[in-house]
Write a protein that holds these residues in place. Structure first.
Motif, PDB file in Angstrom:
ATOM      1  N   ILE A   1       0.867  -1.172   0.000  1.00 42.53           N
ATOM      2  CA  ILE A   1       0.000   0.000   0.000  1.00 42.53           C
ATOM      3  C   ILE A   1       0.905   1.223   0.000  1.00 42.53           C
ATOM      4  O   ILE A   1       1.782   1.358   0.862  1.00 42.53           O
ATOM      5  CB  ILE A   1      -0.907  -0.001   1.239  1.00 42.53           C
ATOM      6  CG1 ILE A   1      -1.865  -1.196   1.182  1.00 42.53           C
ATOM      7  CG2 ILE A   1      -1.680   1.312   1.346  1.00 42.53           C
ATOM      8  CD1 ILE A   1      -2.502  -1.522   2.488  1.00 42.53           C
ATOM      9  N   ALA A   2       0.722   2.107  -0.970  1.00 45.09           N
ATOM     10  CA  ALA A   2       1.564   3.292  -1.102  1.00 45.09           C
ATOM     11  C   ALA A   2       0.770   4.546  -0.783  1.00 45.09           C
ATOM     12  O   ALA A   2      -0.362   4.713  -1.245  1.00 45.09           O
ATOM     13  CB  ALA A   2       2.143   3.379  -2.509  1.00 45.09           C
TER      14      ALA A   2
ATOM     15  N   SER B   1      11.981   4.674  15.137  1.00 49.64           N
ATOM     16  CA  SER B   1      12.476   5.869  14.468  1.00 49.64           C
ATOM     17  C   SER B   1      12.937   5.544  13.052  1.00 49.64           C
ATOM     18  O   SER B   1      13.614   4.549  12.822  1.00 49.64           O
ATOM     19  CB  SER B   1      13.639   6.476  15.252  1.00 49.64           C
ATOM     20  OG  SER B   1      13.204   6.984  16.490  1.00 49.64           O
ATOM     21  N   VAL B   2      12.540   6.373  12.100  1.00 53.31           N
ATOM     22  CA  VAL B   2      12.968   6.250  10.709  1.00 53.31           C
ATOM     23  C   VAL B   2      13.368   7.631  10.209  1.00 53.31           C
ATOM     24  O   VAL B   2      13.194   8.628  10.908  1.00 53.31           O
ATOM     25  CB  VAL B   2      11.853   5.657   9.810  1.00 53.31           C
ATOM     26  CG1 VAL B   2      11.539   4.223  10.218  1.00 53.31           C
ATOM     27  CG2 VAL B   2      10.595   6.522   9.875  1.00 53.31           C
ATOM     28  N   MET B   3      13.908   7.679   9.004  1.00 50.58           N
ATOM     29  CA  MET B   3      14.335   8.943   8.392  1.00 50.58           C
ATOM     30  C   MET B   3      15.276   9.706   9.317  1.00 50.58           C
ATOM     31  O   MET B   3      15.077  10.893   9.600  1.00 50.58           O
ATOM     32  CB  MET B   3      13.135   9.806   8.004  1.00 50.58           C
ATOM     33  CG  MET B   3      12.194   9.166   7.006  1.00 50.58           C
ATOM     34  SD  MET B   3      10.890  10.281   6.409  1.00 50.58           S
ATOM     35  CE  MET B   3      11.825  11.361   5.332  1.00 50.58           C
TER      36      MET B   3
ATOM     37  N   ASP C   1      10.473  17.870   7.494  1.00 52.46           N
ATOM     38  CA  ASP C   1       9.857  17.419   6.245  1.00 52.46           C
ATOM     39  C   ASP C   1       9.937  15.898   6.155  1.00 52.46           C
ATOM     40  O   ASP C   1      11.024  15.324   6.168  1.00 52.46           O
ATOM     41  CB  ASP C   1      10.588  18.060   5.057  1.00 52.46           C
ATOM     42  CG  ASP C   1       9.994  17.653   3.720  1.00 52.46           C
ATOM     43  OD1 ASP C   1       8.855  17.158   3.705  1.00 52.46           O
ATOM     44  OD2 ASP C   1      10.679  17.833   2.689  1.00 52.46           O
ATOM     45  N   VAL C   2       8.780  15.233   6.066  1.00 56.20           N
ATOM     46  CA  VAL C   2       8.741  13.770   5.926  1.00 56.20           C
ATOM     47  C   VAL C   2       8.004  13.389   4.647  1.00 56.20           C
ATOM     48  O   VAL C   2       7.393  12.332   4.556  1.00 56.20           O
ATOM     49  CB  VAL C   2       8.086  13.099   7.158  1.00 56.20           C
ATOM     50  CG1 VAL C   2       8.922  13.324   8.401  1.00 56.20           C
ATOM     51  CG2 VAL C   2       6.658  13.614   7.371  1.00 56.20           C
TER      52      VAL C   2
ATOM     53  N   ALA D   1       9.919   4.089   4.799  1.00 55.75           N
ATOM     54  CA  ALA D   1       9.859   5.546   4.697  1.00 55.75           C
ATOM     55  C   ALA D   1      10.449   6.002   3.363  1.00 55.75           C
ATOM     56  O   ALA D   1      11.101   5.228   2.660  1.00 55.75           O
ATOM     57  CB  ALA D   1      10.611   6.176   5.867  1.00 55.75           C
ATOM     58  N   PRO D   2      10.244   7.257   2.991  1.00 53.09           N
ATOM     59  CA  PRO D   2      10.745   7.756   1.711  1.00 53.09           C
ATOM     60  C   PRO D   2      12.251   7.595   1.512  1.00 53.09           C
ATOM     61  O   PRO D   2      12.713   7.479   0.370  1.00 53.09           O
ATOM     62  CB  PRO D   2      10.348   9.236   1.727  1.00 53.09           C
ATOM     63  CG  PRO D   2       9.131   9.282   2.574  1.00 53.09           C
ATOM     64  CD  PRO D   2       9.364   8.265   3.641  1.00 53.09           C
TER      65      PRO D   2
END
Length: 360
Positions: free
Chosen positions: A138-139, A187-189, A222-223, A172-173
């Motif tokens: 799912i995007a 935690s990501v990014m 910015d995420v 994450a992106p």
């Protein structure tokens, strides 16, 4: 002091409640009954369930109170619920939906009418059919934002059609991932965002429930970009999942669910089995404002379902909504505290009556 002894004066600063109450039971007295409601001789009981939001427990308590009141007075009662959300199983098993079913007794003269919702066209639902051992992604596309109101980014919730087991991976992106079900989040990014995962058998619906909730560490970070949720069917049989982008952060109204649709969008508690769940149709396409100027809707067709009216069915394919009513260019009472008196395009009689739309 005298001031301290006076009761608190409640105000309808939004205008929605006044408008809906006028449709139901306004007597039209301001203009010799020209804009009276559907049941102008009805008695009205107004319950305040919150400030800006309505806690489920408060609404259930209100139903109990109204049931006892109607019984003590020996009168029939119709309860209007012009409220709802997409957070839930969409199958009639939400606690408020069960309370509505318990309250409803046609023989005793007790029914509940619920708005179906105004989210058709928002494409916040997606259905996945997964064979045993297969996975699907799912995007969601998260836009860049310069506003700083909230750390919330989005919440996506899905229900399987049974208790089959699944695994979740959120990417994450920047490619960092979360697979942990830690209550503290992952935690990501580079620590700019946190992902909270849930994966359990929902005690209300009895089905597998998975949920992804994403926040950013501060409101200035910015995420944006593509967030992907991979769901793997780890059971030995095929399953179907229905998921909803049920929450968008205050700064993220433009988040899009890639490949999403507008099916199964009747809001909770509109999925209650015994509720009369109401959609909207366009009975009137144009009107004259108090200024004398004429206005019209540029989308939709007269006498057809309103373009915004949430569609069903329920997740278990029970038909909802049950009926539609005129939900566009409906003229009703203006709340003097709403700040809407200067909204000239929708003001039909200055200071008294205005146009609104919606499944309420």
């Amino acid at each position: 002091s005298l001031h301290d002894a006076l009761p608190i004066c409640e105000k309808d600063t939004d205008g929605h409640g006044t408008h809906v109450a006028g449709i139901a039971a306004g007597n039209g007295a301001a203009l010799d009954t020209k804009y009276s409601g559907l049941a102008p001789n009805a008695d009205i009981v107004i319950i305040k369930a919150g400030n800006g939001s309505f806690d489920t427990s408060n609404i259930i308590i209100a139903l109990d109170y109204l049931k006892n009141l109607a019984t003590s007075l020996g009168k029939p009662i119709v309860v209007n619920m012009s409220l709802g959300s997409q957070t839930g199983a969409h199958d009639g098993t939400d606690p408020l939906e069960l309370a509505i079913d318990a309250f409803t007794d046609v023989a005793a003269g007790r029914i509940v009418v619920v708005a179906s919702g105004n989210e058709n066209g928002e494409n916040i639902h997606k259905q996945l059919a997964l064979q045993a051992g297969n996975a699907a992604t799912i995007a969601l596309q998260v836009p860049t934002t310069t506003t700083t109101d909230s750390q919330d980014v989005f919440q996506f919730t899905a229900y399987a059609n049974d208790t089959s087991t699944v695994n979740l991976t959120v990417t994450a992106p920047d490619g960092t991932q979360a697979i942990s079900l830690s209550s503290n989040g992952t935690s990501v990014m580079a620590g700019n965002a946190k992902v909270y995962l849930s994966n359990f058998v929902d005690p209300e619906s009895g089905d597998r429930k998975v949920q992804v909730y994403v926040t950013r560490t501060t409101t200035s970070i910015d995420v944006s970009g593509s967030w992907n949720i991979a769901i793997t069917n780890t059971s030995a049989s095929s399953l179907t999942l229905d998921g909803w982008l049920d929450t968008k952060g205050d700064d993220y109204s433009e988040i899009s669910l890639i490949g999403g649709d507008s099916n199964y969008l009747v809001t909770i508690p509109g999925c209650a089995s015994k509720a009369i769940t109401v959609g909207s149709y366009m009975a009137k396409i144009d009107w004259y404002a108090a200024s004398g100027s004429g206005y019209n809707y540029t989308a939709g067709t007269q006498d057809d379902i309103s373009t915004f009216s949430s569609k069903g069915p329920r997740r278990d394919n029970v038909v909802k909504p049950n009926i539609t009513a005129n939900g566009q260019a409906a003229i009703s009472c203006l709340s003097s505290d709403s700040g809407l008196a200067n909204d000239s395009a929708y003001m039909v009689v200055n200071g008294l009556y205005r146009i609104e739309q919606g499944t309420s």
